[in-house]
Write a protein that holds these residues in place. Structure first.
Motif, PDB file in Angstrom:
ATOM      1  N   VAL A 626      21.821  47.695  58.654  1.00 36.21           N
ATOM      2  CA  VAL A 626      20.602  47.897  59.437  1.00 36.21           C
ATOM      3  C   VAL A 626      19.916  46.559  59.646  1.00 36.21           C
ATOM      4  O   VAL A 626      20.092  45.617  58.871  1.00 36.21           O
ATOM      5  CB  VAL A 626      19.628  48.878  58.751  1.00 36.21           C
ATOM      6  CG1 VAL A 626      20.268  50.240  58.549  1.00 36.21           C
ATOM      7  CG2 VAL A 626      19.122  48.322  57.432  1.00 36.21           C
ATOM      8  N   GLU A 627      19.137  46.507  60.699  1.00 32.51           N
ATOM      9  CA  GLU A 627      18.258  45.361  60.965  1.00 32.51           C
ATOM     10  C   GLU A 627      16.945  45.904  61.497  1.00 32.51           C
ATOM     11  O   GLU A 627      16.944  46.766  62.376  1.00 32.51           O
ATOM     12  CB  GLU A 627      18.903  44.416  61.973  1.00 32.51           C
ATOM     13  CG  GLU A 627      18.046  43.186  62.259  1.00 32.51           C
ATOM     14  CD  GLU A 627      18.729  42.203  63.192  1.00 32.51           C
ATOM     15  OE1 GLU A 627      18.018  41.393  63.818  1.00 32.51           O
ATOM     16  OE2 GLU A 627      19.981  42.263  63.321  1.00 32.51           O
ATOM     17  N   VAL A 628      15.847  45.436  60.929  1.00 32.39           N
ATOM     18  CA  VAL A 628      14.531  45.933  61.315  1.00 32.39           C
ATOM     19  C   VAL A 628      13.969  45.040  62.414  1.00 32.39           C
ATOM     20  O   VAL A 628      13.821  43.818  62.232  1.00 32.39           O
ATOM     21  CB  VAL A 628      13.572  45.979  60.114  1.00 32.39           C
ATOM     22  CG1 VAL A 628      12.187  46.433  60.556  1.00 32.39           C
ATOM     23  CG2 VAL A 628      14.121  46.907  59.040  1.00 32.39           C
ATOM     24  N   GLU A 647      28.178  46.418  66.940  1.00 37.12           N
ATOM     25  CA  GLU A 647      28.330  47.852  66.819  1.00 37.12           C
ATOM     26  C   GLU A 647      28.189  48.359  65.389  1.00 37.12           C
ATOM     27  O   GLU A 647      28.095  49.564  65.176  1.00 37.12           O
ATOM     28  CB  GLU A 647      29.689  48.283  67.381  1.00 37.12           C
ATOM     29  CG  GLU A 647      29.794  48.089  68.890  1.00 37.12           C
ATOM     30  CD  GLU A 647      31.092  48.628  69.456  1.00 37.12           C
ATOM     31  OE1 GLU A 647      31.888  49.146  68.651  1.00 37.12           O
ATOM     32  OE2 GLU A 647      31.295  48.548  70.668  1.00 37.12           O
ATOM     33  N   ASP A 648      28.211  47.501  64.382  1.00 35.20           N
ATOM     34  CA  ASP A 648      28.111  47.987  63.005  1.00 35.20           C
ATOM     35  C   ASP A 648      26.691  47.902  62.459  1.00 35.20           C
ATOM     36  O   ASP A 648      26.464  48.142  61.277  1.00 35.20           O
ATOM     37  CB  ASP A 648      29.064  47.203  62.098  1.00 35.20           C
ATOM     38  CG  ASP A 648      28.749  45.704  62.094  1.00 35.20           C
ATOM     39  OD1 ASP A 648      28.054  45.249  63.034  1.00 35.20           O
ATOM     40  OD2 ASP A 648      29.192  45.004  61.175  1.00 35.20           O
ATOM     41  N   ILE A 649      25.710  47.577  63.321  1.00 34.01           N
ATOM     42  CA  ILE A 649      24.317  47.433  62.878  1.00 34.01           C
ATOM     43  C   ILE A 649      23.438  48.428  63.618  1.00 34.01           C
ATOM     44  O   ILE A 649      23.500  48.544  64.838  1.00 34.01           O
ATOM     45  CB  ILE A 649      23.797  46.001  63.124  1.00 34.01           C
ATOM     46  CG1 ILE A 649      24.577  44.988  62.285  1.00 34.01           C
ATOM     47  CG2 ILE A 649      22.306  45.907  62.808  1.00 34.01           C
ATOM     48  CD1 ILE A 649      24.140  43.564  62.491  1.00 34.01           C
ATOM     49  N   ALA A 650      22.607  49.132  62.856  1.00 36.34           N
ATOM     50  CA  ALA A 650      21.615  50.029  63.440  1.00 36.34           C
ATOM     51  C   ALA A 650      20.272  49.318  63.453  1.00 36.34           C
ATOM     52  O   ALA A 650      19.824  48.815  62.410  1.00 36.34           O
ATOM     53  CB  ALA A 650      21.528  51.313  62.624  1.00 36.34           C
ATOM     54  N   SER A 654      11.308  50.257  61.305  1.00 38.59           N
ATOM     55  CA  SER A 654      10.668  50.043  60.012  1.00 38.59           C
ATOM     56  C   SER A 654      11.742  50.071  58.939  1.00 38.59           C
ATOM     57  O   SER A 654      12.789  50.717  59.114  1.00 38.59           O
ATOM     58  CB  SER A 654       9.607  51.118  59.735  1.00 38.59           C
ATOM     59  OG  SER A 654      10.178  52.404  59.776  1.00 38.59           O
ATOM     60  N   PRO A 655      11.535  49.398  57.806  1.00 36.78           N
ATOM     61  CA  PRO A 655      12.574  49.316  56.769  1.00 36.78           C
ATOM     62  C   PRO A 655      12.782  50.648  56.053  1.00 36.78           C
ATOM     63  O   PRO A 655      11.893  51.491  56.005  1.00 36.78           O
ATOM     64  CB  PRO A 655      12.034  48.250  55.811  1.00 36.78           C
ATOM     65  CG  PRO A 655      10.557  48.251  56.027  1.00 36.78           C
ATOM     66  CD  PRO A 655      10.340  48.596  57.465  1.00 36.78           C
ATOM     67  N   ASP A 718      17.998  52.298  67.284  1.00 32.28           N
ATOM     68  CA  ASP A 718      18.163  51.620  68.563  1.00 32.28           C
ATOM     69  C   ASP A 718      17.161  52.130  69.586  1.00 32.28           C
ATOM     70  O   ASP A 718      17.477  52.313  70.765  1.00 32.28           O
ATOM     71  CB  ASP A 718      19.587  51.779  69.087  1.00 32.28           C
ATOM     72  CG  ASP A 718      20.579  50.977  68.269  1.00 32.28           C
ATOM     73  OD1 ASP A 718      20.179  50.396  67.250  1.00 32.28           O
ATOM     74  OD2 ASP A 718      21.754  50.937  68.644  1.00 32.28           O
ATOM     75  N   TYR A 719      15.964  52.414  69.135  1.00 33.95           N
ATOM     76  CA  TYR A 719      14.803  52.819  69.902  1.00 33.95           C
ATOM     77  C   TYR A 719      14.899  54.234  70.458  1.00 33.95           C
ATOM     78  O   TYR A 719      13.908  54.963  70.508  1.00 33.95           O
ATOM     79  CB  TYR A 719      14.551  51.851  71.068  1.00 33.95           C
ATOM     80  CG  TYR A 719      13.244  52.102  71.782  1.00 33.95           C
ATOM     81  CD1 TYR A 719      12.038  51.713  71.197  1.00 33.95           C
ATOM     82  CD2 TYR A 719      13.222  52.737  73.016  1.00 33.95           C
ATOM     83  CE1 TYR A 719      10.831  51.952  71.836  1.00 33.95           C
ATOM     84  CE2 TYR A 719      12.017  52.972  73.659  1.00 33.95           C
ATOM     85  CZ  TYR A 719      10.821  52.579  73.070  1.00 33.95           C
ATOM     86  OH  TYR A 719       9.632  52.828  73.708  1.00 33.95           O
ATOM     87  N   ALA A 720      16.086  54.687  70.885  1.00 34.37           N
ATOM     88  CA  ALA A 720      16.182  55.910  71.672  1.00 34.37           C
ATOM     89  C   ALA A 720      16.805  57.090  70.939  1.00 34.37           C
ATOM     90  O   ALA A 720      16.628  58.228  71.363  1.00 34.37           O
ATOM     91  CB  ALA A 720      16.977  55.653  72.949  1.00 34.37           C
TER      92      ALA A 720
END
Length: 771
Positions: A626-628, A647-650, A654-655, A718-720
């Motif tokens: 993940v990345e915030v 593609e391997d990061i969401a 918020s953390p 990814d916002y959506a």
């Protein structure tokens, strides 16, 4: 009811209903004579993919607002029926923009009583036909009740019933919801009159009843404008009558209390709608632009007395940069204009008539000034809520007030033995309108000539002049040979002909086989993967049309759009979530550059080719990292035109409460949708470590998640999209749409309605005991 409606008896009610139904038969002959469905048939005939690609040249269908019956309202009715059949509330529409609220959009009007026709028939076109005819009939009947309640004669009430039932605001787009709201405006107006007369119990009941139905009817802008107009009328009446304090506050308190009851009774629909406003991209765009839908200038008012002066969408010949909806919705009829002009005569001895007429005239003036952005009402568009409404909707109350002024004036005039001199007002108004028309024609003469519309516009002016002359001759006939009944009937007949003639075409009915027909492309998509997302951007198939077949479209059609998915598509290439692309072969270079090896043709149907996206992402993704990124703009920059990068990061806003374990793996498992209902999606997944499970459907407040039956935090990815923290192993994840706004609203509505019913029985019991 007898007391409320000016002594309307059963016989009178049956006669007026029969007359109005007969007029509806004239307006919809295909329904009454051939058993057709109420739907824009001419429009459907040219709608892809229903046109069978008979022409080599693509012609865009005219009057695009008629899209909505096929692309918005039919899907609402189908989704509502299917949700109820599954034992669920119709809260969610999963078929466009990754999913969006259904009940909360207001226009679905789930709780509106006339919509019950769809609950008692499985035939959606038939239920819709009954609903459309019923809404127009209710407009006429309530207008009749209102005028009779004001103490006017029966034939005067018939004039108003015709004027309101076939008012262009109600009848031009009968497939929309404006007429559903407008059907109850006459009763709301009558409630104000009862309050001003000191009949507070009647005023309270009428207001609560009519306001509740208006709120449930599904067109918030019309509800707001009409309620505002009635409220202004009440204020003007109070000011003009110069009431003392003892009589000033009580009517206002009674009406306010009734509105509170109406708001509580409609809370089940109203609270979700208010929540949707906060999360709607459409509403945010409107409120952020103070000049939303600004007036196009005073010239356009010519359409108020010559309905086809600027051309029509039905004939596809509108010249100039005019708002097609505005020029279509503001024609009240020549008889209304000249009837209202009778109010210009010397001051009546009837002070109540004077107060009513003056107050209505003042509200009408306010509506015109606000709609056309004229001083001192230019500030309106900058106000919260006020400025977010289409400016032409401010003419809605004018379309009710002007016929009512005409009815009041005609009732008084027909009851006298008038002299020809009494026609000075109508003649003056006719000359003023003719002069205004000449000025507008002169101003736009060059544009009319360049558009090749000189002969057409001239013809429309002649038709309007002949109609005005016929009304003036009828009026003169009554002055020479006074006969109230005959001439009142003739005025109503001329008005009905005028209004129906003004809005002729396109066809308002369609053969049953032409309404939602099966086509090769819909059959193919249904046989494939109906739950997959289909893009029709390059096929001229309107957004939302495929929803009638249970198919998901990349985009959708709705009165409001949710914020996240459409905003996501503005900045990100979202084609990786699409499985099928439907492309019209008549387009030049239909396949985008770089997609020739990605899009695989799987069907060639008439002029349409269906491509399958070989790189479509699965509906369920598992992310080990993940990345915030708290800012949406920063997140869109990070995507850099891709859906997922890398593609391997969401990307989260918020953390997490506990970080995911560090890993270098990119594939840690898989998941799939195993069960789907309107408000419930079940996913079965397996992972080798803790990760983020993401369902590629729209995130929206009210969705909850549970893993193996235990509640889990749901958050946007990814916002959506919808995401949850998924533990190692094999588990079931249930996504359920259960908004608190609906649950709270349903409780409030139920309590209010139960209390109202009990109060009604108690009042009837007391009345019976007293009798």
């Amino acid at each position: 009811m007898k007391q409320l409606a000016g002594n309307i008896g059963l016989r009178e009610a049956l006669v007026i209903t029969a007359i109005l139904v007969g007029l509806l038969a004239c307006a919809f002959p295909g329904v009454f004579l051939r058993g057709e469905m109420a739907a824009p048939g001419d429009f459907a005939a040219g709608l892809s993919p229903w046109d069978n690609c008979d022409d080599d040249v693509i012609e865009q269908p005219y009057t695009s607002p008629l899209h909505d019956i096929y692309c918005q309202f039919y899907p609402y009715y189908i989704l509502t029926r299917e949700a109820l059949a599954d034992g669920e509330w119709p809260l969610w529409n999963a078929f466009g923009y990754g999913g969006m609220p259904l009940l909360a959009n207001a226009q679905s009007a789930v709780f509106y009583p006339p919509r019950l026709v769809h609950a008692v028939t499985s035939d959606v076109p038939l239920g819709t036909t009954i609903h459309i005819l019923l809404k127009l009939l209710l407009c006429g009947l309530t207008a009749y009740v209102c005028v009779r309640g004001l103490g006017l004669r029966r034939l005067s009430a018939l004039f108003m019933a015709v004027a309101w039932m076939f008012s262009s605001y109600n009848f031009v787009y009968p497939f929309w919801l404006m007429a559903d709201v407008c059907a109850w405006v006459p009763l709301l107006f009558l409630a104000v009159e009862r309050a001003l007369q000191g009949r507070y119990r009647t005023a309270f009941c009428l207001t609560a009843f009519s306001a509740t139905l208006m709120l449930l009817a599904g067109h918030p802008e019309t509800v707001f404008i009409m309620s505002l107009g009635v409220g202004l009328y009440f204020v003007f009446r109070v000011v003009i009558e110069r009431r003392n304090d003892a009589r000033l506050w009580k009517p206002g308190v009674v009406l306010l209390a009734a509105w509170i009851v109406a708001l509580l009774a409609s809370a089940a629909q109203l609270l979700p709608f208010l929540e949707y406003l906060q999360n709607s991209l459409t509403f945010q765009m409107r409120t952020s632009n103070a000049h939303y839908d600004a007036s196009v200038g005073l010239s356009i008012v010519t359409a108020a007395w010559i309905p086809r002066f600027f051309g029509t969408g039905a004939e596809n010949n509108v010249w100039g940069e005019w708002d097609k909806m505005t020029i279509a919705l503001i024609y009240p009829g020549v008889a209304v204009w000249l009837g209202a002009a009778l109010a210009l005569r010397r001051k009546s001895q009837d002070s109540l008539w004077n107060r009513r007429t003056l107050s209505l005239a003042l509200v009408t003036l306010c509506c015109v000034l606000a709609a056309y952005d004229l001083p001192p009402f230019q500030f309106v568009r900058y106000l919260p809520i006020f400025g977010s409404a289409n400016m032409h909707f401010y003419l809605a109350f004018l379309m009710f007030a002007l016929p009512l002024i005409a009815t009041l004036a005609l009732d008084r005039w027909l009851g006298e033995r008038p002299k020809l001199a009494s026609l000075a007002g109508p003649l003056l108004v006719a000359l003023l309108l003719a002069g205004a028309t000449a000025a507008v024609y002169s101003l736009h003469k060059e544009a009319i000539s360049e558009a090749g519309m000189t002969e057409y516009v001239t013809h429309q002016m002649i038709v309007a002049a002949l109609l005005a002359l016929s009304v003036l001759l009828l009026s003169a006939g009554h002055c020479i040979i006074p006969n109230r009944r005959i001439f009142a009937l003739l005025f109503a007949a001329v008005l009905a002909f005028d209004l129906l003639f003004a809005v002729r075409g396109p066809s308002r009915t369609a053969p049953r086989e032409a309404v939602i027909p099966d086509t090769p492309v819909t059959d193919f998509l249904q046989a494939g993967d109906p739950a997959a997302i289909t893009s029709t951007v390059d096929s001229f198939i309107p957004e939302g049309l495929l929803n009638n077949y249970g198919l998901h479209q990349y985009r959708g059609r709705d009165g409001m759009l949710p914020e996240r998915w459409p905003k996501f598509m503005q900045f990100v290439n979202g084609e990786d979530v699409v499985k099928y692309f439907v492309v019209d072969k008549r387009l030049n270079d239909p396949i985008p550059a770089g997609k020739q090896t990605v899009w695989k043709p799987v069907a060639d149907l008439d002029c349409l080719t269906v491509y399958e996206n070989t790189q479509r992402l699965p509906q369920v993704l598992l992310f080990p990292k993940v990345e915030v990124i708290p800012s949406a703009d920063m997140m869109f920059d990070e995507f850099d035109g891709q859906v997922f990068a890398p593609e391997d990061i969401a990307f989260l806003e918020s953390p997490l409460e506990e970080p995911l374990p560090e890993t270098t793996a990119t594939e840690i498992g898989h998941g799939e949708v195993v069960e789907r209902h309107s408000t419930h999606v079940r996913v079965k997944a397996s992972a080798t470590q803790d990760c983020i499970l993401t369902l590629l459907e729209g995130y929206y407040p009210g969705w909850t998640a549970a893993i193996d039956g235990e509640p889990a935090a749901l958050f946007p990815v990814d916002y959506a999209f919808r995401g949850v923290r998924f533990p190692e192993g094999e588990h079931d994840v249930d996504f359920v749409y259960r908004p608190a706004s609906f649950r709270i609203g349903l409780v409030l509505s139920t309590i209010t309605l139960l209390f109202s019913v009990l109060a009604g029985f108690y009042a009837l019991a007391r009345r019976g005991k007293a009798a």
